[in-house]
Design a protein around this motif. Structure first.
Motif, PDB file in Angstrom:
ATOM      1  N   GLN A   1      41.212 -21.026   0.044  1.00 44.44           N
ATOM      2  CA  GLN A   1      42.135 -20.266   0.792  1.00 44.44           C
ATOM      3  C   GLN A   1      42.928 -19.472  -0.048  1.00 44.44           C
ATOM      4  O   GLN A   1      44.118 -18.941   0.368  1.00 44.44           O
ATOM      5  CB  GLN A   1      42.882 -21.277   1.386  1.00 44.44           C
ATOM      6  CG  GLN A   1      42.300 -22.185   2.285  1.00 44.44           C
ATOM      7  CD  GLN A   1      43.189 -23.267   3.082  1.00 44.44           C
ATOM      8  OE1 GLN A   1      44.347 -23.285   2.536  1.00 44.44           O
ATOM      9  NE2 GLN A   1      42.682 -24.091   3.763  1.00 44.44           N
ATOM     10  N   LEU A   3      42.533 -17.046  -4.357  1.00 39.78           N
ATOM     11  CA  LEU A   3      42.040 -15.847  -4.722  1.00 39.78           C
ATOM     12  C   LEU A   3      40.582 -16.120  -4.801  1.00 39.78           C
ATOM     13  O   LEU A   3      39.746 -15.065  -4.539  1.00 39.78           O
ATOM     14  CB  LEU A   3      42.534 -15.957  -6.266  1.00 39.78           C
ATOM     15  CG  LEU A   3      41.964 -14.734  -7.078  1.00 39.78           C
ATOM     16  CD1 LEU A   3      41.943 -13.444  -6.558  1.00 39.78           C
ATOM     17  CD2 LEU A   3      42.100 -14.661  -8.639  1.00 39.78           C
ATOM     18  N   ALA A   5      38.577 -17.590  -2.495  1.00 42.43           N
ATOM     19  CA  ALA A   5      38.018 -17.315  -1.120  1.00 42.43           C
ATOM     20  C   ALA A   5      38.180 -15.599  -0.891  1.00 42.43           C
ATOM     21  O   ALA A   5      37.087 -15.314  -0.338  1.00 42.43           O
ATOM     22  CB  ALA A   5      39.064 -18.102  -0.178  1.00 42.43           C
ATOM     23  N   ARG A   6      38.942 -15.049  -1.503  1.00 46.05           N
ATOM     24  CA  ARG A   6      38.992 -13.670  -1.261  1.00 46.05           C
ATOM     25  C   ARG A   6      37.806 -12.970  -2.039  1.00 46.05           C
ATOM     26  O   ARG A   6      37.245 -11.824  -1.399  1.00 46.05           O
ATOM     27  CB  ARG A   6      40.207 -13.014  -1.822  1.00 46.05           C
ATOM     28  CG  ARG A   6      41.661 -13.409  -0.845  1.00 46.05           C
ATOM     29  CD  ARG A   6      42.681 -12.841  -1.311  1.00 46.05           C
ATOM     30  NE  ARG A   6      44.007 -13.187  -0.722  1.00 46.05           N
ATOM     31  CZ  ARG A   6      44.308 -12.371   0.567  1.00 46.05           C
ATOM     32  NH1 ARG A   6      43.656 -11.582   0.713  1.00 46.05           N
ATOM     33  NH2 ARG A   6      45.494 -13.290   1.136  1.00 46.05           N
ATOM     34  N   ASP A   9      34.717 -13.615   0.011  1.00 45.06           N
ATOM     35  CA  ASP A   9      34.580 -12.828   1.114  1.00 45.06           C
ATOM     36  C   ASP A   9      33.950 -11.455   0.662  1.00 45.06           C
ATOM     37  O   ASP A   9      33.320 -10.735   1.472  1.00 45.06           O
ATOM     38  CB  ASP A   9      35.830 -12.707   1.809  1.00 45.06           C
ATOM     39  CG  ASP A   9      36.097 -13.734   2.538  1.00 45.06           C
ATOM     40  OD1 ASP A   9      37.433 -14.166   2.734  1.00 45.06           O
ATOM     41  OD2 ASP A   9      35.208 -14.825   2.752  1.00 45.06           O
ATOM     42  N   LEU A  10      34.457 -10.831  -0.580  1.00 45.87           N
ATOM     43  CA  LEU A  10      34.098  -9.459  -0.984  1.00 45.87           C
ATOM     44  C   LEU A  10      32.722  -9.377  -1.336  1.00 45.87           C
ATOM     45  O   LEU A  10      31.820  -8.688  -1.332  1.00 45.87           O
ATOM     46  CB  LEU A  10      34.980  -9.146  -2.254  1.00 45.87           C
ATOM     47  CG  LEU A  10      36.327  -8.599  -1.798  1.00 45.87           C
ATOM     48  CD1 LEU A  10      37.090  -8.414  -3.072  1.00 45.87           C
ATOM     49  CD2 LEU A  10      36.320  -7.673  -0.565  1.00 45.87           C
ATOM     50  N   ARG A  14      30.736  -9.697   5.720  1.00 45.07           N
ATOM     51  CA  ARG A  14      31.711 -10.275   6.651  1.00 45.07           C
ATOM     52  C   ARG A  14      31.333 -11.396   7.774  1.00 45.07           C
ATOM     53  O   ARG A  14      32.190 -11.988   8.128  1.00 45.07           O
ATOM     54  CB  ARG A  14      32.465  -8.932   7.293  1.00 45.07           C
ATOM     55  CG  ARG A  14      33.307  -7.947   6.615  1.00 45.07           C
ATOM     56  CD  ARG A  14      33.882  -6.960   7.297  1.00 45.07           C
ATOM     57  NE  ARG A  14      34.424  -6.023   6.318  1.00 45.07           N
ATOM     58  CZ  ARG A  14      35.214  -4.863   6.561  1.00 45.07           C
ATOM     59  NH1 ARG A  14      35.294  -4.524   7.928  1.00 45.07           N
ATOM     60  NH2 ARG A  14      35.866  -4.202   5.914  1.00 45.07           N
ATOM     61  N   ARG A  18      30.980 -19.001   4.992  1.00 49.18           N
ATOM     62  CA  ARG A  18      31.447 -19.004   3.582  1.00 49.18           C
ATOM     63  C   ARG A  18      30.982 -20.695   3.235  1.00 49.18           C
ATOM     64  O   ARG A  18      30.904 -20.814   2.004  1.00 49.18           O
ATOM     65  CB  ARG A  18      32.891 -19.054   3.379  1.00 49.18           C
ATOM     66  CG  ARG A  18      33.412 -18.871   2.028  1.00 49.18           C
ATOM     67  CD  ARG A  18      34.927 -18.514   1.739  1.00 49.18           C
ATOM     68  NE  ARG A  18      35.751 -19.360   2.630  1.00 49.18           N
ATOM     69  CZ  ARG A  18      36.715 -19.121   3.561  1.00 49.18           C
ATOM     70  NH1 ARG A  18      36.534 -17.974   3.894  1.00 49.18           N
ATOM     71  NH2 ARG A  18      37.397 -19.994   4.182  1.00 49.18           N
ATOM     72  N   TRP A  50      36.314 -12.870   7.555  1.00 49.19           N
ATOM     73  CA  TRP A  50      37.442 -11.895   7.110  1.00 49.19           C
ATOM     74  C   TRP A  50      38.632 -11.932   7.860  1.00 49.19           C
ATOM     75  O   TRP A  50      39.927 -11.916   7.265  1.00 49.19           O
ATOM     76  CB  TRP A  50      36.968 -10.549   6.963  1.00 49.19           C
ATOM     77  CG  TRP A  50      36.662  -9.949   8.294  1.00 49.19           C
ATOM     78  CD1 TRP A  50      35.423 -10.015   8.922  1.00 49.19           C
ATOM     79  CD2 TRP A  50      37.375  -9.157   9.296  1.00 49.19           C
ATOM     80  NE1 TRP A  50      35.369  -9.483  10.285  1.00 49.19           N
ATOM     81  CE2 TRP A  50      36.863  -8.862  10.258  1.00 49.19           C
ATOM     82  CE3 TRP A  50      38.866  -8.947   9.069  1.00 49.19           C
ATOM     83  CZ2 TRP A  50      37.245  -8.323  11.306  1.00 49.19           C
ATOM     84  CZ3 TRP A  50      39.320  -8.165  10.243  1.00 49.19           C
ATOM     85  CH2 TRP A  50      38.510  -7.838  11.455  1.00 49.19           C
ATOM     86  N   SER A  53      40.766 -15.482   6.669  1.00 54.64           N
ATOM     87  CA  SER A  53      41.514 -15.554   5.376  1.00 54.64           C
ATOM     88  C   SER A  53      42.973 -14.515   5.761  1.00 54.64           C
ATOM     89  O   SER A  53      43.967 -14.871   4.926  1.00 54.64           O
ATOM     90  CB  SER A  53      40.858 -14.888   4.318  1.00 54.64           C
ATOM     91  OG  SER A  53      40.364 -13.586   4.569  1.00 54.64           O
ATOM     92  N   SER A  54      42.954 -13.487   6.504  1.00 53.14           N
ATOM     93  CA  SER A  54      43.978 -12.616   6.485  1.00 53.14           C
ATOM     94  C   SER A  54      45.199 -13.415   7.538  1.00 53.14           C
ATOM     95  O   SER A  54      46.324 -12.980   7.563  1.00 53.14           O
ATOM     96  CB  SER A  54      43.764 -11.321   7.406  1.00 53.14           C
ATOM     97  OG  SER A  54      42.982 -11.455   8.813  1.00 53.14           O
ATOM     98  N   ASN A  56      45.934 -16.969   7.174  1.00 53.65           N
ATOM     99  CA  ASN A  56      45.931 -18.181   6.634  1.00 53.65           C
ATOM    100  C   ASN A  56      47.445 -18.343   6.665  1.00 53.65           C
ATOM    101  O   ASN A  56      48.080 -19.529   7.069  1.00 53.65           O
ATOM    102  CB  ASN A  56      45.257 -18.446   5.563  1.00 53.65           C
ATOM    103  CG  ASN A  56      43.527 -18.906   5.795  1.00 53.65           C
ATOM    104  OD1 ASN A  56      43.496 -19.074   6.994  1.00 53.65           O
ATOM    105  ND2 ASN A  56      42.759 -18.617   4.999  1.00 53.65           N
TER     106      ASN A  56
END
Length: 464
Positions: A1, A3, A5-6, A9-10, A14, A18, A50, A53-54, A56
């Motif tokens: 949840q 850094l 996780a971000r 995602d990259l 998309r 995960r 994606w 995460s935006s 959360n």
């Protein structure tokens, strides 16, 4: 949840899970059970990674408030689902609640009462506007040009004439009476018109001293079915009598329904060998007013006619010019309703064709003579040599004569076609021929008197 996780995602797509690194629509952890489908309703159970995460951060702050707003049953279901489902399902349910809460906060559309709008000027007074009449000032020439002589002529179809009886018409005009009969033959589909006799015809009026006998007339009768005046018939001429007996029978091939729409016109004409024939009087009778099948006989009083002189007849011509050969071809096809020149046997007509270049007569030809008819068929062709550069200065003079063995031929009528045409129909026929080379152009022409032709066409003065 965080850094990690971000960054994950990259690196992943998309729409890749995960948890299992598979497509979201293939992995088992992202599938929803039947309870979740029943709770979520129409909203999709699969949510992209994606989007989870935006949201959360917002979910941590609003989860308690949102759950508290739900009923107790939904709070239990939500808690069970959080324990049993994955992070994806938990975020999907949160998104559903947020959308429904946003819809509940959306203000309802206000009701607007729209009234009709009236346009106008405040305080303006209504004025009654009257239409203006446009008045035009006529000069004396324009004033007299508006008169139509046919409206002021004596006609049997006028209201005054219809209101008079035959005795009143006879005493008023004193033109005599005509005896005739009509009957329709249904078996052969033609109308029978029988001209029997006339009585008490007036003596001829002397316009000049050229008549041989001014005490008696030479009457004959022309019969036609209006509005068709071209296909008319005429009786023989009765010599020097004011009470002629004709006893002649004529037929018109016409359907019965069409005959009922026609008007029978009988015109009594005085034959004059040395001048144009004069109309004594006429009788008109609508055929719709009589029983055509039963038939009948009538004595009708003659009334004055607006036409004081009879027509001279008509001539059918065909013109064709060949530029390469420099030849002007003329076809004399037929004539009809020619003026009768012989009291005993009608006429013996022939046509003379004369070529005039400028004001000089260059060539003369004539047709054969047709014996004892006023409706001759010729079908004769003539050719004249005319170079193309001289065509615009060329005139053709057509003269119809009645052959006479004892004296000079009797003049019937004439027309001129070409440079010095005698009228608009003749000029139109010549222009059509010039614009259609190598093509025969036919047209009917009404014959004119010698004086009329000499007055308007110099080419008529150059021929005899």
């Amino acid at each position: 949840q965080g850094l990690l996780a971000r960054i994950l995602d990259l690196l992943l797509c998309r729409w890749t899970c995960r948890n299992c690194c598979q497509k979201c629509f293939d992995c088992s952890c992202c599938q929803t059970n039947e309870d979740e489908v029943e709770i979520l309703g129409p909203f999709p159970a699969q949510t992209p990674a994606w989007l989870i995460s935006s949201q959360n951060e917002d979910k941590d702050g609003d989860s308690d408030n949102t759950i508290s707003e739900l009923p107790p049953t939904l709070q239990d279901v939500s808690s069970d689902r959080r324990r049993s489902s994955s992070d994806t399902s938990r975020s999907t349910y949160s998104l559903t609640r947020r959308i429904s809460s946003l819809e509940s906060r959306r203000p309802s559309s206000p009701l607007i009462d729209i009234k009709p709008i009236e346009f106008g000027i405040i305080g303006a007074k209504k004025e009654i506007v009257q239409p203006t009449i446009l008045r035009k000032t006529y000069t004396p020439d324009d004033y007299f040009r508006k008169f139509e002589p046919r409206l002021y002529s004596l006609d049997s179809n006028s209201d005054d004439m219809d209101s008079l009886t035959d005795e009143e018409i006879l005493s008023k005009y004193q033109l005599g009476m005509l005896h005739f009969s009509t009957q329709y033959d249904l078996l052969h589909n033609y109308l029978i018109v029988r001209v029997i006799e006339a009585k008490d015809l007036p003596p001829p009026i002397s316009y000049d001293g050229s008549r041989q006998d001014m005490a008696h007339s030479n009457p004959y009768v022309k019969i036609c079915l209006l509005p068709d005046q071209k296909n008319s018939k005429q009786t023989g001429v009765k010599r020097k009598t004011q009470n002629p007996v004709f006893e002649e029978r004529y037929t018109f091939e016409i359907p019965f329904l069409e005959a009922q729409r026609r008007t029978l016109l009988l015109t009594v004409v005085d034959f004059d060998k040395f001048s144009r024939h004069c109309v004594i009087g006429k009788v008109s009778m609508p055929l719709s007013d009589v029983d055509l099948v039963k038939g009948g006989h009538w004595w009708k009083a003659l009334v004055p006619s607006s036409q004081n002189e009879v027509e001279l007849g008509e001539l059918l011509l065909s013109l064709n010019y060949l530029p390469s050969a420099g030849r002007l071809n003329v076809d004399i096809i037929r004539a009809k309703q020619l003026l009768q020149t012989d009291m005993s046997q009608g006429s013996d007509p022939f046509v003379k064709i004369q070529l005039v270049h400028g004001l000089k007569l260059t060539k003369t030809k004539k047709t054969s003579c047709m014996r004892g008819t006023i409706d001759p068929f010729y079908n004769e062709s003539f050719s004249f040599k005319v170079p193309q550069e001289e065509l615009e200065n060329t005139s053709l003079v057509f003269t119809v004569y009645g052959h006479n063995m004892k004296s000079s031929n009797d003049f019937i009528g004439r027309i001129v076609i070409g440079q010095y045409s005698t009228g608009a129909p003749e000029s139109n026929h010549w222009r059509r021929m010039l614009s259609a080379h190598r093509t025969a152009v036919e047209q009917w022409h009404s014959l004119r008197s010698r004086d009329d032709c000499d007055r308007v066409s110099p080419a008529s003065l150059e021929v005899t």
